[in-house]
Design a protein around this motif. Sequence first.
Motif, PDB file in Angstrom:
ATOM      1  N   GLY A 198      54.648  43.752  47.471  1.00 16.91           N
ATOM      2  CA  GLY A 198      55.904  44.152  48.103  1.00 16.91           C
ATOM      3  C   GLY A 198      56.610  45.195  47.260  1.00 16.91           C
ATOM      4  N   GLY A 199      57.931  45.168  47.318  1.00 19.70           N
ATOM      5  CA  GLY A 199      58.689  46.092  46.470  1.00 19.70           C
ATOM      6  C   GLY A 199      59.381  47.206  47.203  1.00 19.70           C
ATOM      7  N   GLY A 200      59.627  47.039  48.489  1.00 20.75           N
ATOM      8  CA  GLY A 200      60.413  48.032  49.212  1.00 20.75           C
ATOM      9  C   GLY A 200      59.600  49.211  49.704  1.00 20.75           C
ATOM     10  N   GLU A 201      60.267  50.373  49.762  1.00 19.05           N
ATOM     11  CA  GLU A 201      59.672  51.559  50.381  1.00 19.05           C
ATOM     12  C   GLU A 201      58.445  52.047  49.629  1.00 19.05           C
ATOM     13  OE1 GLU A 201      60.958  56.160  51.534  1.00 19.05           O
ATOM     14  OE2 GLU A 201      62.464  54.678  50.935  1.00 19.05           O
ATOM     15  N   VAL A 202      58.504  52.072  48.307  1.00 18.30           N
ATOM     16  CA  VAL A 202      57.373  52.549  47.516  1.00 18.30           C
ATOM     17  C   VAL A 202      56.256  51.529  47.499  1.00 18.30           C
ATOM     18  CG1 VAL A 202      56.619  53.276  45.219  1.00 18.30           C
ATOM     19  CG2 VAL A 202      58.855  53.994  46.097  1.00 18.30           C
ATOM     20  N   GLY A 203      56.586  50.283  47.269  1.00 19.21           N
ATOM     21  CA  GLY A 203      55.580  49.226  47.232  1.00 19.21           C
ATOM     22  C   GLY A 203      54.940  49.088  45.867  1.00 19.21           C
ATOM     23  N   HIS A 204      54.422  47.901  45.622  1.00 20.31           N
ATOM     24  CA  HIS A 204      53.724  47.618  44.373  1.00 20.31           C
ATOM     25  C   HIS A 204      52.453  46.854  44.714  1.00 20.31           C
ATOM     26  CE1 HIS A 204      57.062  49.009  41.884  1.00 20.31           C
ATOM     27  NE2 HIS A 204      57.872  48.358  42.706  1.00 20.31           N
ATOM     28  N   HIS A 205      51.384  47.208  44.031  1.00 25.52           N
ATOM     29  CA  HIS A 205      50.083  46.623  44.336  1.00 25.52           C
ATOM     30  C   HIS A 205      49.366  46.219  43.062  1.00 25.52           C
ATOM     31  CE1 HIS A 205      50.298  48.176  48.532  1.00 25.52           C
ATOM     32  NE2 HIS A 205      50.987  49.151  47.952  1.00 25.52           N
ATOM     33  N   LEU A 206      48.550  45.185  43.193  1.00 28.43           N
ATOM     34  CA  LEU A 206      47.714  44.740  42.083  1.00 28.43           C
ATOM     35  C   LEU A 206      46.264  44.706  42.563  1.00 28.43           C
ATOM     36  CD1 LEU A 206      47.366  43.527  39.217  1.00 28.43           C
ATOM     37  CD2 LEU A 206      47.636  41.264  40.277  1.00 28.43           C
ATOM     38  N   HIS A 207      45.394  45.363  41.808  1.00 27.87           N
ATOM     39  CA  HIS A 207      43.962  45.366  42.101  1.00 27.87           C
ATOM     40  C   HIS A 207      43.252  44.641  40.963  1.00 27.87           C
ATOM     41  CE1 HIS A 207      44.466  48.510  45.258  1.00 27.87           C
ATOM     42  NE2 HIS A 207      45.493  48.836  44.486  1.00 27.87           N
ATOM     43  N   VAL A 208      42.443  43.653  41.304  1.00 30.26           N
ATOM     44  CA  VAL A 208      41.711  42.867  40.316  1.00 30.26           C
ATOM     45  C   VAL A 208      40.224  43.171  40.481  1.00 30.26           C
ATOM     46  CG1 VAL A 208      41.221  40.566  39.415  1.00 30.26           C
ATOM     47  CG2 VAL A 208      43.471  41.070  40.438  1.00 30.26           C
ATOM     48  N   CYS A 209      39.659  43.838  39.490  1.00 30.79           N
ATOM     49  CA  CYS A 209      38.257  44.264  39.544  1.00 30.79           C
ATOM     50  C   CYS A 209      37.456  43.459  38.526  1.00 30.79           C
ATOM     51  CB  CYS A 209      38.130  45.758  39.239  1.00 30.79           C
ATOM     52  SG  CYS A 209      39.260  46.801  40.207  1.00 30.79           S
ATOM     53  N   ARG A 210      36.358  42.864  38.971  1.00 25.14           N
ATOM     54  CA  ARG A 210      35.566  41.994  38.103  1.00 25.14           C
ATOM     55  C   ARG A 210      34.131  42.500  37.957  1.00 25.14           C
ATOM     56  NH1 ARG A 210      38.908  38.348  40.966  1.00 25.14           N
ATOM     57  NH2 ARG A 210      40.093  36.945  39.604  1.00 25.14           N
ATOM     58  N   THR A 211      33.605  42.319  36.739  1.00 27.26           N
ATOM     59  CA  THR A 211      32.184  42.552  36.534  1.00 27.26           C
ATOM     60  C   THR A 211      31.437  41.291  36.977  1.00 27.26           C
ATOM     61  OG1 THR A 211      32.279  41.730  34.257  1.00 27.26           O
ATOM     62  CG2 THR A 211      32.670  44.082  34.584  1.00 27.26           C
ATOM     63  N   GLN A 212      30.159  41.221  36.745  1.00 29.50           N
ATOM     64  CA  GLN A 212      29.377  40.060  37.171  1.00 29.50           C
ATOM     65  C   GLN A 212      29.924  38.779  36.561  1.00 29.50           C
ATOM     66  OE1 GLN A 212      26.948  40.028  39.340  1.00 29.50           O
ATOM     67  NE2 GLN A 212      26.554  42.217  39.576  1.00 29.50           N
ATOM     68  N   SER A 213      29.930  37.702  37.359  1.00 27.51           N
ATOM     69  CA  SER A 213      30.437  36.418  36.867  1.00 27.51           C
ATOM     70  C   SER A 213      29.358  35.575  36.213  1.00 27.51           C
ATOM     71  CB  SER A 213      31.065  35.618  38.020  1.00 27.51           C
ATOM     72  OG  SER A 213      30.108  35.388  39.041  1.00 27.51           O
ATOM     73  N   GLY A 214      28.115  35.948  36.389  1.00 28.33           N
ATOM     74  CA  GLY A 214      27.023  35.175  35.803  1.00 28.33           C
ATOM     75  C   GLY A 214      25.691  35.778  36.154  1.00 28.33           C
ATOM     76  N   GLY A 215      24.661  35.338  35.477  1.00 34.01           N
ATOM     77  CA  GLY A 215      23.333  35.871  35.746  1.00 34.01           C
ATOM     78  C   GLY A 215      23.144  37.220  35.088  1.00 34.01           C
ATOM     79  N   SER A 216      22.056  37.877  35.419  1.00 29.16           N
ATOM     80  CA  SER A 216      21.759  39.170  34.810  1.00 29.16           C
ATOM     81  C   SER A 216      22.511  40.271  35.536  1.00 29.16           C
ATOM     82  CB  SER A 216      20.254  39.458  34.854  1.00 29.16           C
ATOM     83  OG  SER A 216      19.809  39.496  36.200  1.00 29.16           O
ATOM     84  N   SER A 217      22.800  41.359  34.834  1.00 23.59           N
ATOM     85  CA  SER A 217      23.482  42.498  35.435  1.00 23.59           C
ATOM     86  C   SER A 217      22.945  43.768  34.809  1.00 23.59           C
ATOM     87  CB  SER A 217      24.996  42.410  35.226  1.00 23.59           C
ATOM     88  OG  SER A 217      25.293  42.456  33.853  1.00 23.59           O
ATOM     89  N   SER A 218      23.084  44.876  35.526  1.00 25.07           N
ATOM     90  CA  SER A 218      22.627  46.171  35.024  1.00 25.07           C
ATOM     91  C   SER A 218      23.755  47.161  35.172  1.00 25.07           C
ATOM     92  CB  SER A 218      21.398  46.645  35.810  1.00 25.07           C
ATOM     93  OG  SER A 218      21.000  47.929  35.402  1.00 25.07           O
ATOM     94  N   SER A 219      24.253  47.663  34.057  1.00 21.99           N
ATOM     95  CA  SER A 219      25.380  48.583  34.095  1.00 21.99           C
ATOM     96  C   SER A 219      24.963  49.949  34.583  1.00 21.99           C
ATOM     97  CB  SER A 219      25.994  48.713  32.691  1.00 21.99           C
ATOM     98  OG  SER A 219      26.979  49.711  32.684  1.00 21.99           O
TER      99      SER A 219
END
Length: 267
Positions: free
Chosen positions: A118-139
């Motif tokens: 929220g936050g009125g005319e301009v607004g406010h936002h939250l973005h939550v970005c996650r890497t892998q939570s488990g197991g193998s991963s390749s960057s």
Amino acid sequence: CVEHLRLRSLQRPRMRFAVEDMSHSSLPSSSYEVVVDKGVLDDLLAFTRFDASGAPSREAPTDAGERAACAMLWDIRRVLVEQGGVYLCAGVHGPERLDSLLRSSALGFASVEHFDLGGGEVGHHLHVCRTQSGGSSSSAHEHEGGFERYVADVLHRKYTEVMPLLTPERAAAVRALFAPSGDGTCVRRSAGELYAEAFTREERGEYPLSDLLEDLSSFLAQRPAQPLATSAGAAEGRDDGGASSSAAGEGDEVDGAAAAPALGPDL
């Protein structure tokens, strides 16, 4: 500034402050579990270089903001641990503006969540970005040319999804510029006329004619050789290998039948 923060945090001896290049930091890779960004990404997306007179610099890339943002996000993804790393991005932009940056498979986040604060005319936002939570991963950072692919993907999505140049209305307007005359002959228009009629004043400020001519010349150079009607202003020739080449100029006239299909994907 760093010294001021250090003095304010004497009660927290484990806290460290440093000045870094956010696009290419010296921080070790895969070493942080959480990165918090409050408004920095917003600032980068609004980034514009100015010349000595105070006017926007024509020498800077048109997409300088996106490129700077990509560089920062690429480095953030690099320093996050591969298992359970989190990037928290708080700012005024919502998913319609940031999804192309955060959700690109080339960047490599496993998931991206958005919360409207929220936050009125301009607004406010939250973005939550996650890497892998488990197991193998390749960057994605392990693969050569990964950053260039990331930037290309972001810019492609920007101009096809976020703020597309070729809207249905514009496509119809461009085709109307080349509509055959009553006797069936094709209309010839200069690149300058096309530019003036196809783009709004605001768009012309962001996308100068010189950039359009450069993009058009690059597009024509990649097409198979075919007849193209031009005026004396066009530069056409053959290289030593016999392949044809062409360059678009402001006064060049193009045949509607040949030019309309070519301009469609570029615009």
